[in-house]
Write an enzyme that holds these catalytic residues in place. Structure first.
Site, PDB file in Angstrom:
ATOM      1  N   GLY A 115       1.366  -6.386  13.156  1.00 29.74           N
ATOM      2  CA  GLY A 115       0.181  -6.613  12.323  1.00 29.74           C
ATOM      3  C   GLY A 115       0.341  -7.690  11.276  1.00 29.74           C
ATOM      4  O   GLY A 115      -0.105  -7.531  10.145  1.00 29.74           O
ATOM      5  N   CYS A 119      -1.548  -2.942 -22.556  1.00 32.33           N
ATOM      6  CA  CYS A 119      -0.440  -1.996 -22.743  1.00 32.33           C
ATOM      7  C   CYS A 119      -0.685  -1.148 -23.993  1.00 32.33           C
ATOM      8  O   CYS A 119      -0.965  -1.694 -25.070  1.00 32.33           O
ATOM      9  CB  CYS A 119       0.875  -2.777 -22.884  1.00 32.33           C
ATOM     10  SG  CYS A 119       2.298  -1.705 -23.180  1.00 32.33           S
ATOM     11  N   CYS A 138       3.920  -3.879 -17.933  1.00 30.73           N
ATOM     12  CA  CYS A 138       3.467  -4.713 -19.046  1.00 30.73           C
ATOM     13  C   CYS A 138       4.289  -5.990 -19.055  1.00 30.73           C
ATOM     14  O   CYS A 138       5.522  -5.936 -19.046  1.00 30.73           O
ATOM     15  CB  CYS A 138       3.642  -3.975 -20.373  1.00 30.73           C
ATOM     16  SG  CYS A 138       3.311  -5.051 -21.788  1.00 30.73           S
ATOM     17  N   ASP A 147       0.795  -1.234   0.000  1.00 33.10           N
ATOM     18  CA  ASP A 147       0.000   0.000   0.000  1.00 33.10           C
ATOM     19  C   ASP A 147       0.827   1.283   0.000  1.00 33.10           C
ATOM     20  O   ASP A 147       0.253   2.372  -0.036  1.00 33.10           O
ATOM     21  CB  ASP A 147      -0.977  -0.002   1.184  1.00 33.10           C
ATOM     22  CG  ASP A 147      -0.275  -0.186   2.538  1.00 33.10           C
ATOM     23  OD1 ASP A 147       0.891   0.222   2.678  1.00 33.10           O
ATOM     24  OD2 ASP A 147      -0.922  -0.732   3.454  1.00 33.10           O
ATOM     25  N   ASN A 192       0.355  -7.560  17.733  1.00 40.76           N
ATOM     26  CA  ASN A 192      -0.695  -8.045  16.822  1.00 40.76           C
ATOM     27  C   ASN A 192      -1.993  -8.204  17.598  1.00 40.76           C
ATOM     28  O   ASN A 192      -1.972  -8.527  18.783  1.00 40.76           O
ATOM     29  CB  ASN A 192      -0.269  -9.396  16.213  1.00 40.76           C
ATOM     30  CG  ASN A 192      -0.970  -9.676  14.900  1.00 40.76           C
ATOM     31  OD1 ASN A 192      -0.882  -8.877  13.969  1.00 40.76           O
ATOM     32  ND2 ASN A 192      -1.676 -10.786  14.808  1.00 40.76           N
ATOM     33  N   SER A 231      -0.112 -12.028  10.866  1.00 45.45           N
ATOM     34  CA  SER A 231      -0.440 -13.318  11.487  1.00 45.45           C
ATOM     35  C   SER A 231       0.752 -14.279  11.366  1.00 45.45           C
ATOM     36  O   SER A 231       0.737 -15.349  11.944  1.00 45.45           O
ATOM     37  CB  SER A 231      -1.669 -13.908  10.798  1.00 45.45           C
ATOM     38  OG  SER A 231      -1.413 -14.068   9.415  1.00 45.45           O
ATOM     39  N   CYS A 239       6.279  -5.952 -22.861  1.00 52.03           N
ATOM     40  CA  CYS A 239       7.422  -5.087 -23.198  1.00 52.03           C
ATOM     41  C   CYS A 239       8.044  -4.418 -21.978  1.00 52.03           C
ATOM     42  O   CYS A 239       8.971  -3.612 -22.115  1.00 52.03           O
ATOM     43  CB  CYS A 239       7.003  -4.026 -24.201  1.00 52.03           C
ATOM     44  SG  CYS A 239       5.884  -2.781 -23.526  1.00 52.03           S
ATOM     45  N   ALA A 272      -2.223  -1.869  16.665  1.00 55.61           N
ATOM     46  CA  ALA A 272      -0.846  -1.455  16.381  1.00 55.61           C
ATOM     47  C   ALA A 272      -0.624   0.040  16.593  1.00 55.61           C
ATOM     48  O   ALA A 272       0.415   0.441  17.127  1.00 55.61           O
ATOM     49  CB  ALA A 272      -0.496  -1.835  14.939  1.00 55.61           C
ATOM     50  N   HIS A 308       6.132  -8.176  -1.141  1.00 53.89           N
ATOM     51  CA  HIS A 308       5.012  -8.513  -2.030  1.00 53.89           C
ATOM     52  C   HIS A 308       4.731  -7.413  -3.051  1.00 53.89           C
ATOM     53  O   HIS A 308       3.634  -7.318  -3.584  1.00 53.89           O
ATOM     54  CB  HIS A 308       3.760  -8.824  -1.201  1.00 53.89           C
ATOM     55  CG  HIS A 308       3.915 -10.052  -0.357  1.00 53.89           C
ATOM     56  ND1 HIS A 308       3.111 -10.346   0.717  1.00 53.89           N
ATOM     57  CD2 HIS A 308       4.797 -11.084  -0.434  1.00 53.89           C
ATOM     58  CE1 HIS A 308       3.494 -11.493   1.272  1.00 53.89           C
ATOM     59  NE2 HIS A 308       4.522 -11.953   0.593  1.00 53.89           N
TER      60      HIS A 308
HETATM   61  P1  NAD Z   1      -3.075 -11.365   7.671  1.00 53.78           P
HETATM   62  O1  NAD Z   1      -4.416 -10.918   7.216  1.00 53.78           O
HETATM   63  O2  NAD Z   1      -2.695 -12.756   7.631  1.00 53.78           O
HETATM   64  O3  NAD Z   1      -2.791 -10.871   9.144  1.00 53.78           O
HETATM   65  C1  NAD Z   1      -3.023  -9.595   9.556  1.00 53.78           C
HETATM   66  C2  NAD Z   1      -2.896  -9.669  11.067  1.00 53.78           C
HETATM   67  O4  NAD Z   1      -3.025  -8.349  11.543  1.00 53.78           O
HETATM   68  C3  NAD Z   1      -3.973 -10.513  11.743  1.00 53.78           C
HETATM   69  O5  NAD Z   1      -3.361 -11.460  12.586  1.00 53.78           O
HETATM   70  C4  NAD Z   1      -4.798  -9.501  12.532  1.00 53.78           C
HETATM   71  O6  NAD Z   1      -5.206  -9.996  13.795  1.00 53.78           O
HETATM   72  C5  NAD Z   1      -3.800  -8.387  12.703  1.00 53.78           C
HETATM   73  N1  NAD Z   1      -4.391  -7.065  12.807  1.00 53.78           N
HETATM   74  C6  NAD Z   1      -5.452  -6.561  12.125  1.00 53.78           C
HETATM   75  N2  NAD Z   1      -5.675  -5.297  12.495  1.00 53.78           N
HETATM   76  C7  NAD Z   1      -4.729  -4.986  13.418  1.00 53.78           C
HETATM   77  C8  NAD Z   1      -4.427  -3.822  14.170  1.00 53.78           C
HETATM   78  N3  NAD Z   1      -5.157  -2.710  14.057  1.00 53.78           N
HETATM   79  N4  NAD Z   1      -3.385  -3.859  15.016  1.00 53.78           N
HETATM   80  C9  NAD Z   1      -2.630  -4.988  15.174  1.00 53.78           C
HETATM   81  N5  NAD Z   1      -2.886  -6.123  14.504  1.00 53.78           N
HETATM   82  C10 NAD Z   1      -3.910  -6.120  13.616  1.00 53.78           C
HETATM   83  O7  NAD Z   1      -2.118 -10.458   6.840  1.00 53.78           O
HETATM   84  P2  NAD Z   1      -0.659 -10.699   6.551  1.00 53.78           P
HETATM   85  O8  NAD Z   1      -0.054 -11.661   7.521  1.00 53.78           O
HETATM   86  O9  NAD Z   1      -0.090  -9.383   6.422  1.00 53.78           O
HETATM   87  O10 NAD Z   1      -0.683 -11.468   5.154  1.00 53.78           O
HETATM   88  C11 NAD Z   1      -1.607 -11.241   4.138  1.00 53.78           C
HETATM   89  C12 NAD Z   1      -0.985 -10.797   2.823  1.00 53.78           C
HETATM   90  O11 NAD Z   1      -1.919  -9.986   2.169  1.00 53.78           O
HETATM   91  C13 NAD Z   1       0.202  -9.911   3.003  1.00 53.78           C
HETATM   92  O12 NAD Z   1       1.286 -10.662   2.669  1.00 53.78           O
HETATM   93  C14 NAD Z   1       0.024  -8.752   2.029  1.00 53.78           C
HETATM   94  O13 NAD Z   1       0.810  -8.968   0.893  1.00 53.78           O
HETATM   95  C15 NAD Z   1      -1.373  -8.824   1.573  1.00 53.78           C
HETATM   96  N6  NAD Z   1      -2.220  -7.680   1.973  1.00 53.78           N
HETATM   97  C16 NAD Z   1      -1.709  -6.419   1.956  1.00 53.78           C
HETATM   98  C17 NAD Z   1      -2.517  -5.351   2.365  1.00 53.78           C
HETATM   99  C18 NAD Z   1      -1.944  -3.967   2.357  1.00 53.78           C
HETATM  100  O14 NAD Z   1      -1.040  -3.683   1.580  1.00 53.78           O
HETATM  101  N7  NAD Z   1      -2.391  -3.073   3.243  1.00 53.78           N
HETATM  102  C19 NAD Z   1      -3.831  -5.565   2.764  1.00 53.78           C
HETATM  103  C20 NAD Z   1      -4.323  -6.883   2.728  1.00 53.78           C
HETATM  104  C21 NAD Z   1      -3.501  -7.936   2.336  1.00 53.78           C
END
Ligand code: NAD
Length: 257
Positions: free
Chosen positions: A196, A156, A131, A106, A222, A198, A134, A240, A123
């Site tokens: 934040g 593209c 693209c 993000d 978390n 899992s 190219c 968080a 990620h």
């Molecule tokens: P996940 O969904 O597996 O885990 C997120 C964790 O954050 C959960 O355990 C949840 O309990 C915890 N959580 C949620 N809100 C919270 C808060 N306010 N404070 C503290 N903890 C909080 O996500 P992940 O382990 O990051 O893996 C999912 C994949 O999805 C990531 O690898 C990422 O690439 C992608 N993703 C990215 C975004 C983004 O860029 N914001 C959003 C969704 C998914």
């Protein structure tokens, strides 16, 4: 919680070289849903829509991907960094941050003010599109405009090739250089701070284990239990933003003492 915050602040301040490892949970307070929480993305979307093999296989799968992506990218663009992102910027200002390894796409760490050179994106990043034919790059904002104007599967403009955001879909290889650097920084960490995540998505979730094996202290922030709570030095369960803000306040207080 106060005793845990004190202990975590002591570890952060005394070991230095903090490697922050962030997942979707660091950005939920900015309004971007995570995947696995009850209100997360999996409650509303089919994980198959984020599958790389499917994306490559058919135009129909790409149409579904962009329909979902249009909505999610709208949420990403509307989001603002929250106190958790900002707390990591403060750690950097205090000279304690080695880097941020993020699973997020993000761009909120950079928008909060973390030095982009210190952000390792495992990620990818949703703000850019490439693209596959190219290799021409586009700002995602430009592609978003095309989607909002009614294009269902943008191609593209230069070669007609398949466009794909620079994010890593399920089943897609991770960016090798970023993974290598993340492993190296994890092994060199003094304190490894999970925020934040899992810790359920591999190979990203190996990083805290590499750090711990190499002698780092492990602090986990978390909302819900993670897979490594049992080996962590400090676990703080809660939001968080509030926890990191309080943690960094304590670190700052130690710095001026
Ligand atoms: P996940 O969904 O597996 O885990 C997120 C964790 O954050 C959960 O355990 C949840 O309990 C915890 N959580 C949620 N809100 C919270 C808060 N306010 N404070 C503290 N903890 C909080 O996500 P992940 O382990 O990051 O893996 C999912 C994949 O999805 C990531 O690898 C990422 O690439 C992608 N993703 C990215 C975004 C983004 O860029 N914001 C959003 C969704 C998914």
């Amino acid at each position: 919680m106060d005793a845990r915050l004190d202990r975590a602040a002591e570890l952060v301040a005394t070991t230095g070289r903090v490697v922050a490892f962030t997942g979707a949970g660091v950005s939920t307070e900015s309004g971007i849903p995570d995947f696995r929480s009850p209100s997360g993305l999996w409650a509303r979307y089919d994980p198959d829509d984020f599958s790389f093999p499917n994306f490559m296989r058919s135009e129909d799968a790409r149409r579904r991907y962009w329909a979902v992506g249009r909505e999610l990218y709208g949420a990403i663009r509307a989001a603002q960094p929250n106190p958790a992102h900002r707390a990591l910027v403060t750690l950097e200002r205090l000279g304690l941050l080695d880097c941020v390894i993020t699973q997020n796409v993000d761009d909120l760490h950079q928008r909060a003010g973390t030095d982009p050179a210190k952000v390792i994106e495992l990620h990818g990043n949703a703000t850019r599109v490439r693209c596959l034919g190219c290799a021409r790059r586009y700002p995602r904002d430009e592609i978003q405009e095309r989607l909002l104007a009614g294009e269902a599967v943008p191609a593209c403009h230069a070669c007609g090739g398949i466009l794909k955001p620079l994010t890593v879909l399920f089943g897609e290889p991770m960016p090798g250089a970023a993974v290598e650097r993340a492993e190296e920084r994890s092994r060199a960490a003094g304190c490894f701070l999970v925020v934040g995540s899992s810790l359920a998505v591999y190979p990203a979730a190996y990083m805290p284990s590499y750090a711990k094996e190499a002698g780092a202290r492990l602090v986990v922030v978390n909302l819900t239990p993670t897979r490594l709570d049992h080996v962590a030095d400090v676990v703080m369960a809660g939001p968080a933003g509030a926890i990191l803000a309080r943690l960094v306040e304590r670190v700052e207080a130690r710095a001026v003492r």
